[in-house]
Design a protein around this motif. Sequence first.
Motif, PDB file in Angstrom:
ATOM      1  N   THR A 168       0.853  -1.192   0.000  1.00  0.00           N
ATOM      2  CA  THR A 168       0.000   0.000   0.000  1.00  0.00           C
ATOM      3  C   THR A 168       0.890   1.244   0.000  1.00  0.00           C
ATOM      4  N   ALA A 169       0.336   2.331  -0.507  1.00  0.00           N
ATOM      5  CA  ALA A 169       1.098   3.574  -0.555  1.00  0.00           C
ATOM      6  C   ALA A 169       0.197   4.744  -0.201  1.00  0.00           C
ATOM      7  N   VAL A 201      -3.783   4.221  -0.292  1.00  0.00           N
ATOM      8  CA  VAL A 201      -4.768   4.375   0.779  1.00  0.00           C
ATOM      9  C   VAL A 201      -5.074   5.835   1.116  1.00  0.00           C
ATOM     10  N   ALA A 202      -4.159   6.735   0.789  1.00  0.00           N
ATOM     11  CA  ALA A 202      -4.436   8.143   1.044  1.00  0.00           C
ATOM     12  C   ALA A 202      -3.833   8.973  -0.072  1.00  0.00           C
ATOM     13  N   PHE A 203      -4.568  10.004  -0.528  1.00  0.00           N
ATOM     14  CA  PHE A 203      -4.123  10.849  -1.641  1.00  0.00           C
ATOM     15  C   PHE A 203      -4.409  12.279  -1.219  1.00  0.00           C
ATOM     16  N   ILE A 220      -2.884  10.316   6.645  1.00  0.00           N
ATOM     17  CA  ILE A 220      -2.019   9.332   5.999  1.00  0.00           C
ATOM     18  C   ILE A 220      -1.546   8.281   7.001  1.00  0.00           C
ATOM     19  N   ILE A 221      -1.085   8.734   8.154  1.00  0.00           N
ATOM     20  CA  ILE A 221      -0.498   7.799   9.121  1.00  0.00           C
ATOM     21  C   ILE A 221      -1.567   6.863   9.693  1.00  0.00           C
ATOM     22  N   ASN A 222      -2.791   7.393   9.861  1.00  0.00           N
ATOM     23  CA  ASN A 222      -3.872   6.551  10.369  1.00  0.00           C
ATOM     24  C   ASN A 222      -4.211   5.405   9.419  1.00  0.00           C
ATOM     25  N   ARG A 223      -4.004   5.616   8.119  1.00  0.00           N
ATOM     26  CA  ARG A 223      -4.324   4.545   7.153  1.00  0.00           C
ATOM     27  C   ARG A 223      -3.196   3.516   7.058  1.00  0.00           C
ATOM     28  N   LYS A 224      -2.083   3.744   7.731  1.00  0.00           N
ATOM     29  CA  LYS A 224      -0.954   2.798   7.797  1.00  0.00           C
ATOM     30  C   LYS A 224      -0.433   2.340   6.433  1.00  0.00           C
ATOM     31  N   PRO A 225       0.061   3.264   5.608  1.00  0.00           N
ATOM     32  CA  PRO A 225       0.621   2.852   4.316  1.00  0.00           C
ATOM     33  C   PRO A 225       2.014   2.235   4.496  1.00  0.00           C
ATOM     34  N   ASP A 226       2.444   1.425   3.517  1.00  0.00           N
ATOM     35  CA  ASP A 226       3.788   0.850   3.583  1.00  0.00           C
ATOM     36  C   ASP A 226       4.851   1.903   3.305  1.00  0.00           C
ATOM     37  N   PHE A 227       4.512   2.895   2.480  1.00  0.00           N
ATOM     38  CA  PHE A 227       5.434   4.022   2.309  1.00  0.00           C
ATOM     39  C   PHE A 227       4.677   5.247   1.793  1.00  0.00           C
TER      40      PHE A 227
END
Lengths: 388, 338
Positions: A168-169, A201-203, A220-227
């Motif tokens: 995820t990104a 996950v977030a844009f 962004i951080i709440n959606r826990k992206p891989d980067f």
Amino acid sequence: MKKSLLLFVALVLFVLPAVSALAADTIKIGFNISLTGDIPKVGESSKFAAEMLKADINAAGGLEVGGKKYMLDFIYEDNESKAESAVTAMFKLIDRDQVLAVVGPNSSKQAVPAGQIANDNRTVMVSPWSTNPDATLERPWVFRAAFLDPFQGPVAVNFAVKTFNAKTAAVIYDLSNDYSKGLAEIFKQVFEEKMGARSVVAFESHGTRDQDFSAQLTTIINRKPDFIFVPNNYNQVALIVRQARQQGYTGEIMGSDAWGSAELMTLCGDVCKGLHFSTHYAAAGATGATKEFIDRYTATYGYTPDDVAALTWDATNVVLQGIQNTGKLTGRLRADRQAVLDGMKAITSFDGITGSMKFDEEGDPVKCAVVVQISQTGEFEFKESVCP
Amino acid sequence: MLKRYSVHLILTLLGGLIVYLAYFEYLGLYFLSVLMFMGVNIILSSSLNLVNGYMGEFSCGHAGFMCVGAYVASVLGVWLFARDRVFGAPLLDPDYALYAFPVIILAGGVAAALAGLLVAFPSYKTRGDYLAIITIAANYIIISAIENMSSIGGSRGLMGMKGVINAMEDTLYLPWMPIWVFLFTIFCVWVIRRYVSSTFGKGVNAISQDEVAAEIMSVNTNKIKTITFMLSSGLAGIGGGLFAYILGYVNPGSFNILKSTEIMVMVYLGGMGSLSGSILAAIFFTILLELLRPLQIIKWIVIPLVLIILMQFRPEGIMGNRELGQIFPRLKKFYRFK
């Protein structure tokens, strides 16, 4: 009112026409660059690189075209980072200074309108840094030395998937910067094609002058992206990375070529160390001609050349190659400009310090991108080369 | 007789000279572009003077209205007369571009005038610094709105206006852009001159002197403010439309607060409430920017310095609030300008 008006018209007619006779044994090349305004550092890098190249060639007795040596004369026009000023500067170079070809402008908002002027007036223009497709589209006289945004998107996606094992990104981008917005959109499209729908996950977007990104970063951080992908200018990068770390984000952050300024590490400091971004060339770990260029530039001007300097060096060399390909200069400007265009089109492969390139039919280069990692000493270290 | 028509005569001669020189290419493209930007600057500074000078309000969002005019005129022109990736084939026969061009520019002006209501309504209740903030807000609203409209290019900008100009030149070859910039510049100056010297326009000055007193003297201040703001932003829209067609490319970033400041500098340089001052300042400023080009970075030290020195010795600007005829009374013998 009439007297003053006449006086001013007289002033325009008599004061402005500077002497600009085409001397027999010089080749004039114009530089339409931003020495003042938003991004003066970019213009300065361009100018320094060009000065170095000019000194080299003139010291060797000039550029040889068809058995005759010509001295180089570079004319620098400031476009103040403004579109209208880039247009007048272009008119001045083509019309008054009678240059053979033009290098610049660097940023797309100036390169797009200036390219129109160059194309209409049949003068070769090479933009070192512009990445907006419109700058060269349907304009046979306009070329560029940098790869396009659509290419950098897949580079970032492939690298992240392979190196970070990213599933995820998240993306944070500058809405009013067309470069940032375009790249963010391409990245999202390619990533979702590869990793499935909703894998981005977030844009999140922000404005150019924003200083506080906490709202976007919280989402962004709440959606826990891989980067997190950050295709922003270096000044914003410094703030975004710092604020993300302060909010407790420990994962990977990756960026694009706009990170690659000499000033990034001054602004960003320790928090940027270890991060990756895709760019045109890597200063640390360079070899051959690239290393020689970097060493000399650093010795002369006191800092490591950024990608604009390297791209200007290449763009100018491409123009000079095009001029040499003409075989002979007649001294008649119209014919010579046409010959330079044919000379540019005849370049099959050009070995530049930002990699070897050739031009496609739109005047865009086909070349490789590199991914660099910011080392613990703050240098941009070569990590991987990605070719189209 | 001569006195009555001397201004017309001189303007016709000047216009004819420019067109003649442009047509036979005696005047280089660089000169021509400088002259055209000069015309646009005259329109912008004199229209801003209407609000900042004559009405005594403080507007610093003029570039926003210019932006509306530029975009409306560009989108209309490209949509109707040019082949474009976004809008597809031209809607009308490109031959009509010749006749429709002034209408397109005026349409941009009308749209900008409507956008001027954004500032006109709040001006009923506030003035001074607070209204200034509202005008900045209006500038930002307009730019952000356009940045978010991806159908017209968003922050990437919009191009294709060159196609309209080409269509005009293909139909009948004349230097159309210089001609229209010249005509619209004169039109704008004429409109402003007529407006401020009319009975209705006297109210504008009354507001500047004392708004409460003006209200008591039966001046409908709200009506005057609405019309003045609309006229000022409408003319800025015309300037913006011409600007877009000269450049052949617009992006919202060109119309930010910096552009507004540049226009304001011209107004204060010329003198508040002086039409001829605004015109002279616009000409002076444009020439100064071009003349100092060889100085490169030092240019932005020299220009502000010139402005500071000028303000030190002439704090009211080049002309103060007087017109050319008032400073040189003898000139009045030779012309009459309404």
